[in-house]
Design a protein around this motif. Structure first.
Motif, PDB file in Angstrom:
ATOM      1  N   ARG A 151     -34.086 -10.060 -22.761  1.00  0.00           N
ATOM      2  CA  ARG A 151     -35.330 -10.589 -23.323  1.00  0.00           C
ATOM      3  C   ARG A 151     -35.976  -9.650 -24.321  1.00  0.00           C
ATOM      4  O   ARG A 151     -37.032  -9.965 -24.857  1.00  0.00           O
ATOM      5  N   CYS A 152     -35.361  -8.507 -24.548  1.00  0.00           N
ATOM      6  CA  CYS A 152     -35.990  -7.509 -25.422  1.00  0.00           C
ATOM      7  C   CYS A 152     -36.354  -8.052 -26.805  1.00  0.00           C
ATOM      8  O   CYS A 152     -37.459  -7.785 -27.277  1.00  0.00           O
ATOM      9  N   LEU A 175     -39.501 -10.055 -26.394  1.00  0.00           N
ATOM     10  CA  LEU A 175     -40.631  -9.220 -25.991  1.00  0.00           C
ATOM     11  C   LEU A 175     -41.129  -8.380 -27.164  1.00  0.00           C
ATOM     12  O   LEU A 175     -42.330  -8.324 -27.431  1.00  0.00           O
ATOM     13  N   MET A 221     -41.952 -13.850 -17.195  1.00  0.00           N
ATOM     14  CA  MET A 221     -41.775 -12.586 -16.480  1.00  0.00           C
ATOM     15  C   MET A 221     -43.100 -12.129 -15.903  1.00  0.00           C
ATOM     16  O   MET A 221     -44.157 -12.421 -16.455  1.00  0.00           O
ATOM     17  N   SER A 237     -44.224  -6.319 -14.968  1.00  0.00           N
ATOM     18  CA  SER A 237     -42.935  -5.816 -15.463  1.00  0.00           C
ATOM     19  C   SER A 237     -42.901  -5.704 -16.982  1.00  0.00           C
ATOM     20  O   SER A 237     -41.954  -5.158 -17.543  1.00  0.00           O
ATOM     21  N   ILE A 238     -43.922  -6.199 -17.654  1.00  0.00           N
ATOM     22  CA  ILE A 238     -43.922  -6.170 -19.124  1.00  0.00           C
ATOM     23  C   ILE A 238     -43.943  -4.739 -19.651  1.00  0.00           C
ATOM     24  O   ILE A 238     -43.156  -4.394 -20.535  1.00  0.00           O
ATOM     25  N   THR A 247     -40.611  -2.935 -18.958  1.00  0.00           N
ATOM     26  CA  THR A 247     -39.563  -3.564 -19.769  1.00  0.00           C
ATOM     27  C   THR A 247     -39.737  -3.174 -21.226  1.00  0.00           C
ATOM     28  O   THR A 247     -38.773  -2.875 -21.932  1.00  0.00           O
ATOM     29  N   ARG A 248     -40.981  -3.180 -21.681  1.00  0.00           N
ATOM     30  CA  ARG A 248     -41.291  -2.762 -23.055  1.00  0.00           C
ATOM     31  C   ARG A 248     -40.779  -1.350 -23.310  1.00  0.00           C
ATOM     32  O   ARG A 248     -40.140  -1.086 -24.332  1.00  0.00           O
ATOM     33  N   ARG A 282     -38.360   0.283 -21.788  1.00  0.00           N
ATOM     34  CA  ARG A 282     -36.889   0.284 -21.848  1.00  0.00           C
ATOM     35  C   ARG A 282     -36.389  -0.317 -23.159  1.00  0.00           C
ATOM     36  O   ARG A 282     -35.448   0.191 -23.782  1.00  0.00           O
ATOM     37  N   CYS A 283     -37.020  -1.408 -23.591  1.00  0.00           N
ATOM     38  CA  CYS A 283     -36.610  -2.048 -24.841  1.00  0.00           C
ATOM     39  C   CYS A 283     -36.821  -1.111 -26.037  1.00  0.00           C
ATOM     40  O   CYS A 283     -35.948  -1.008 -26.908  1.00  0.00           O
TER      41      CYS A 283
END
Length: 85
Positions: A34-35, A38, A59, A63-64, A67-68, A70-71
């Motif tokens: 989903r990167c 996002l 999501m 977790s945003i 995840t952000r 990591r992306c």
């Protein structure tokens, strides 16, 4: 004597900026999962709230942020590899 930078970018600067923008767009598109969605959502103007992103991407809000992170780390790696590899 100090000279100020030109008030308008040169044609070369404009071409280089366009190439950088294209390079970033291509790298974002190459991100996993989903990167890409996002990162696109986070760069909207005005940026959507985490609640809106959560609803749009399906999501959890909590977790945003992780995840952000990591992306963006993955994006930095891709850009570094493309630029210097």
């Amino acid at each position: 004597m100090r000279t100020d930078p030109p008030s308008h970018p040169s044609a070369e600067d404009e071409v280089l900026a366009a190439l950088r923008r294209r390079h970033v767009r291509e790298a974002v598109a190459a991100l996993p999962g989903r990167c890409p969605q996002l990162v696109a959502a986070l760069t909207e103007d005005p940026p959507p709230t985490y609640r809106e992103i959560s609803r749009r991407l399906g999501m959890p809000r909590g977790s945003i942020g992780p995840t952000r992170a990591r992306c963006l780390a993955c994006l930095r790696t891709l850009l570094r590899t493309e630029r210097y590899g």
